[in-house]
Design an enzyme around this catalytic site. Structure first.
Site, short mmCIF file in Angstrom:
data_model
loop_
_atom_site.label_atom_id
_atom_site.label_comp_id
_atom_site.label_asym_id
_atom_site.label_seq_id
_atom_site.Cartn_x
_atom_site.Cartn_y
_atom_site.Cartn_z
N HIS A 8 -9.64 -0.67 3.59
CA HIS A 8 -10.36 0.44 4.20
C HIS A 8 -10.34 1.69 3.34
O HIS A 8 -10.62 2.79 3.81
CB HIS A 8 -9.85 0.71 5.61
N ASP A 43 -6.36 7.93 13.32
CA ASP A 43 -7.39 7.89 14.37
C ASP A 43 -7.85 6.46 14.64
O ASP A 43 -8.25 6.12 15.75
CB ASP A 43 -8.63 8.68 13.92
N GLU A 56 -6.96 17.76 17.59
CA GLU A 56 -7.87 17.67 16.44
C GLU A 56 -9.04 18.62 16.68
O GLU A 56 -9.02 19.42 17.62
CB GLU A 56 -8.36 16.23 16.23
C1 LIG Z 1 -12.63 4.12 9.93
C2 LIG Z 1 -11.46 4.72 9.20
C3 LIG Z 1 -10.68 5.69 9.82
C4 LIG Z 1 -9.58 6.23 9.17
N1 LIG Z 1 -8.83 7.16 9.81
C5 LIG Z 1 -7.75 7.67 9.23
C6 LIG Z 1 -6.92 8.61 9.90
O1 LIG Z 1 -7.19 9.00 11.03
N2 LIG Z 1 -5.82 9.07 9.27
C7 LIG Z 1 -5.46 8.63 8.02
O2 LIG Z 1 -4.42 9.05 7.54
N3 LIG Z 1 -6.23 7.77 7.36
C8 LIG Z 1 -7.37 7.28 7.92
N4 LIG Z 1 -8.15 6.40 7.23
C9 LIG Z 1 -7.82 6.10 5.83
C10 LIG Z 1 -6.81 4.99 5.70
O3 LIG Z 1 -5.55 5.38 6.20
C11 LIG Z 1 -6.60 4.60 4.25
O4 LIG Z 1 -7.80 4.28 3.64
C12 LIG Z 1 -5.65 3.41 4.16
O5 LIG Z 1 -5.31 3.19 2.82
C13 LIG Z 1 -6.30 2.20 4.73
O6 LIG Z 1 -5.39 1.16 4.91
P1 LIG Z 1 -5.74 -0.27 4.35
O7 LIG Z 1 -4.77 -1.19 4.93
O8 LIG Z 1 -7.15 -0.62 4.57
O9 LIG Z 1 -5.44 0.01 2.83
P2 LIG Z 1 -6.13 -0.58 1.46
O10 LIG Z 1 -7.45 0.03 1.34
O11 LIG Z 1 -6.09 -2.07 1.58
O12 LIG Z 1 -5.12 -0.06 0.42
C14 LIG Z 1 -4.97 1.32 0.15
C15 LIG Z 1 -3.97 1.53 -1.00
O13 LIG Z 1 -2.67 1.11 -0.57
C16 LIG Z 1 -2.21 0.04 -1.37
N5 LIG Z 1 -1.54 -0.90 -0.47
C17 LIG Z 1 -2.10 -1.66 0.51
N6 LIG Z 1 -1.15 -2.37 1.14
C18 LIG Z 1 0.02 -2.07 0.53
C19 LIG Z 1 1.38 -2.48 0.72
N7 LIG Z 1 1.72 -3.36 1.64
N8 LIG Z 1 2.31 -1.95 -0.09
C20 LIG Z 1 2.00 -1.04 -1.03
N9 LIG Z 1 0.75 -0.62 -1.25
C21 LIG Z 1 -0.23 -1.13 -0.48
C22 LIG Z 1 -3.45 -0.53 -2.04
O14 LIG Z 1 -3.14 -1.17 -3.26
C23 LIG Z 1 -4.29 0.69 -2.22
O15 LIG Z 1 -3.91 1.40 -3.37
C24 LIG Z 1 -9.26 5.83 7.84
C25 LIG Z 1 -10.05 4.87 7.22
C26 LIG Z 1 -11.14 4.32 7.87
C27 LIG Z 1 -11.97 3.31 7.17
#
Ligand SMILES: Cc1cc2nc3c(=O)[nH]c(=O)nc-3n(C[C@H](O)[C@H](O)[C@H](O)COP(=O)(O)OP(=O)(O)OC[C@H]3O[C@@H](n4cnc5c(N)ncnc54)[C@H](O)[C@@H]3O)c2cc1C
Length: 478
Positions: free
Chosen positions: A58, A124, A240
């Protein structure tokens, strides 16, 4: 099959929620145990193969991708171990939950609620992985009181870039613990996190207040976050804020239908309506007093009279509110589209300049479609500066999310608006920090980390000396 290079696996790993960046890995690895990841990382060190953990993908700028490397798809992790989410109630620091780094927050909530417990700090949207949000910070309307999610972690299991399995906390291997939290995936892969819990409320008063004046809006937001003790009874549990702009688009589905027209009229009159969204939690013991307490609180605030709207929701419905939006957008084919998002932390002392220069000038005056704009303040003393996450150097700062959705043809136009905003801040001397930062040159990263850069580099050498981890962040391989 643990290693895949078929089209399906590769095409998933070379895209993300942003739909802007595309980087193609050699293969995708599906680990089930820690040993699988240890073996992979040791081999990758020998061959200097780029490795990116992918939680839910994400990110919006390719942060979980690995061009010509290996993407570790964490969704398969733990499938054989059975140790995924375990709630423990008796400990000196209160209840906590041990969760796999691959878990998504909605499942953490589901499990903990079975025990009448819940994490205290959220994002969120709950379909994000624990490892992914802890690599950034994890912020939402509870952060003003409890800090970001990274402030609510007691312990981590991390497999470092060298392939060493380390259990770390504030007392045990603290260097790794502090580096990994907010560390943008640079030091290791999080396989377990121990997260603080508290008794869960059952219900929520979910309130929106409309303002036609930025200074009244920000004064009230700052007042509400000043009531931030962990056991605070008189304040709010979540805060918020959003913008409704004349040029739209905005969604009025929260409000009763008979009120929607007068809200649109207010927006058209003033150009921008600032909206405070707050929540007050309650349960059986407080359900008789919550309305009165809320009313007392609202009486002191300066929103436009007649423009306060409230509804009741279960705690789960409230926390999972963005899921309902996702399902609506998916139905319309508007979820898997480009997202040129930008998130900034802006110091309180410059927030009114940001309002004039960005919201009123760049957006309103030029009639730029604004998408979803989120704005709310947080208290810096709820963050731990030893962690890698960066904040502005002021006691209170605002999180600002500029969350545009776009067509494939238009995302660059939105990105140009982002660039214009960054340029405005630079010229005006606004010392912001990007949240979920996206930079492409070392110079910009050095600037982002400021005085923490030296330590960040040292820890990289210590835990991931071959610089193989999370190349999509473009920090050490720009
Ligand atoms: C609809 C939406 C709403 C959101 N709302 C919020 C919000 O309210 N507050 C907020 O803070 N963020 C929010 N985000 C952002 C979100 O927190 C970050 O994009 C987060 O990185 C997404 O998690 P993911 O599991 O998809 O990570 P990925 O996109 O899969 O990874 C993000 C980063 O973390 C690393 N990573 C992933 N897993 C691990 C692990 N297990 N150990 C070490 N590194 C790892 C990856 O290599 C990459 O560098 C939102 C995103 C979306 C799409």
């Amino acid at each position: 099959q643990q290693v895949r290079n078929d089209t399906e696996a590769i095409s998933l790993a070379s895209t993300d929620f942003g739909h802007i960046v595309k980087e193609i890995p050699e293969a995708v690895f599906y680990p089930t145990t820690s040993n699988d990841i240890i073996t992979l990382l040791k081999q990758a060190n020998d061959n200097t193969t780029p490795i990116a953990a992918r939680g839910q993908g994400h990110s919006v700028r390719g942060q979980s991708m690995a061009q010509k490397g290996i993407v570790v798809n964490m969704t398969s992790f733990g499938n054989e171990g059975g140790r995924i989410i375990i709630v423990s109630e008796g400990s000196s620091f209160g209840p906590y939950v041990d969760v796999g780094g691959e878990q998504i927050w909605i499942n953490v909530l589901g499990e903990t609620l079975k025990h009448g417990l819940s994490p205290v700090s959220w994002t969120d949207y709950l379909y994000l992985s624990v490892g992914g949000t802890l690599s950034n910070a994890g912020i939402s309307g509870q952060s003003f009181r409890f800090g970001p999610q990274i402030s609510n972690v007691y312990e981590l299991d991390v497999i470092t870039g060298k392939g060493d399995f380390v259990t770390c906390s504030r007392n045990k291997a603290p260097d790794l613990f502090y580096s990994v939290l907010g560390g943008l995936g640079q030091f290791g892969i999080i396989t377990r996190a121990r997260i603080a819990l508290a008794p869960a409320p059952t219900s929520v008063k979910w309130v929106r207040l409309l303002y036609n004046d930025f200074s009244a809006f920000s004064r009230d937001q700052e007042h509400l976050i000043s009531m931030n003790g962990r056991m605070e009874k008189n304040g709010v549990d979540y805060l918020e804020g959003f913008l409704l702009m004349r040029q739209g688009p905005f969604d009025l589905s929260f409000y009763p239908e008979p009120d929607q027209l007068r809200i649109t009229t207010l927006v058209n009159q003033t150009g921008i309506v600032y909206l405070i969204e707050l929540a007050k939690y309650y349960d059986a013991t407080t359900q008789n007093s919550v309305d009165k307490d809320l009313q007392l609180l609202l009486n002191r605030l300066g929103f436009v009279r007649g423009f306060a709207f409230s509804k009741d929701a279960t705690y789960l419905e409230f926390l999972n509110r963005v899921r309902a939006e996702e399902l609506k957008l998916r139905k319309l084919g508007l979820w898997e589209v480009p997202h040129p998002w930008m998130n900034l932390f802006v110091p309180k002392s410059r927030i009114s300049d940001f309002d004039s220069g960005v919201f009123k000038d760049i957006f309103l005056k030029n009639k730029v479609p604004a998408g979803l704009i989120i704005i709310y303040p947080m208290n810096r003393n709820k963050w731990d500066d030893k962690m890698s996450a960066m904040t502005p150097n002021e006691d209170v700062f605002y999180a600002i999310g500029l969350l545009h959705s776009s067509t494939p043809e238009e995302w660059e136009a939105f990105d140009n608006v982002n660039k214009q905003i960054l340029e405005f801040c630079r010229v005006a001397g606004i010392m912001f920090k990007q949240y979920i930062p996206h930079y492409e040159t070392e110079h910009d990263w050095i600037n982002h980390f400021g005085s923490k850069w030296g330590n960040f580099q040292l820890k990289k050498l210590q835990f991931d000396p071959k610089k193989i981890l999370a190349p999509g962040q473009k920090i050490f391989n720009s």
